[in-house]
Design an enzyme around this catalytic site. Structure first.
Site: not given
Ligand code: DGL
Length: 266
Positions: A6-7, A38-39, A69-71, A154, A186-188
């Protein structure tokens, strides 16, 4: 070994149920905290960063990597699968994402109005939209990017008014269209699922932590050639490009998991 990438911290929401479902499998988590989020980054940067982390995980012995990470799943996965892996020394290894299993779950639920909440980059990629549409072509699907949420999470601001206001703001478009099914793309966001549910009490919520562990189980049954190569000593490792102390604290406070974290620089 299975790598979970993940990011930042958010992927721990997926790592935790994976570690519970697969107690014997060796798992390593990689959070690129130093370069998160990363988003809001370009496709090229997301690809480059994800690829560096994937290479690191391969070098560390991962036979399979899950991009929690979805992104990264929406902006880098296809390129990694189609360009980086074939012909490389890691071509027999696997990199998987989280979008398709979640899309399958939503489609199987007969949802006819679906809202996708995700980062700007994930929304821009339209990857969720495409995957869900393939499976349920007549559903009404709308996307909403939520750029304030990841920085607030975060920063640990999970319960405060700023967060509640941001959630209400982003769900406005779903409420206006009477959306009944929400994909947390999104993971968060699973960390603020309760706030999303409070705002839209009747909505059904779909997210990776509740889908990915069983999807991986099914995958491993179908792909014995990979399953047999995975080491099973119950090892857990957590790697961050950021500050290990902060990482350990986040895991404890928000996911109630006691871990040790190691720093690497890419
Ligand atoms: N991990 C990213 C996601 O699932 C979210 C956090 C980011 O923007 O890096 O999209």
């Amino acid at each position: 070994m299975i790598g979970v990438f993940d990011s930042g911290y958010g992927g721990l929401t997926v790592f935790k149920p994976l570690a519970e479902k697969f107690p014997n499998y060796d798992l390593i988590y990689f959070g690129d905290n130093a370069r998160a989020p990363y988003g809001d980054k370009t496709q090229e940067k997301i690809y480059q960063y994800t690829r560096e982390a994937v290479d690191w995980l391969f070098k560390s012995g991962c036979e399979m990597i899950i991009l929690a990470c979805n992104t990264a799943s929406s902006q880098a996965l296809r390129r990694i699968q189609q360009e980086s892996l074939p012909g490389s020394k890691y071509s027999s290894r696997r990199v998987l994402g989280v979008l398709i299993p979640v899309a399958e779950k939503v489609a199987a639920s007969d949802a006819d109005k679906i809202g996708i909440l995700a980062t700007e980059a994930t929304v821009k990629s339209e990857a969720y939209l495409r995957e869900i549409r393939k499976l349920t072509p007549y559903a009404e699907i709308i996307q909403q990017s939520a750029p304030k949420l990841v920085p607030l999470i975060e920063a640990g601001k999970i319960q405060n008014q700023e967060m509640k206001d941001a959630v209400a703001e982003y769900l406005g478009s779903f409420k206006a269209r009477k959306i009944e099914n929400i994909v947390l793309g999104c993971t968060h966001y699973p960390l603020i699922k309760h706030l999303i549910q409070d705002e839209m009490p009747k909505a059904r919520i779909f997210d990776s932590p509740s889908v990915i562990p069983s999807a991986l189980g099914n995958y491993l049954v179908r792909h014995q050639e990979i399953e047999q190569r995975l080491s099973k000593n119950g090892i857990r490792k957590h790697i961050t490009t950021g500050k290990p102390k902060k990482f350990v604290k986040f895991a404890k406070v928000f996911l109630n998991i006691e871990i040790e974290a190691e720093k690497v620089t890419l």
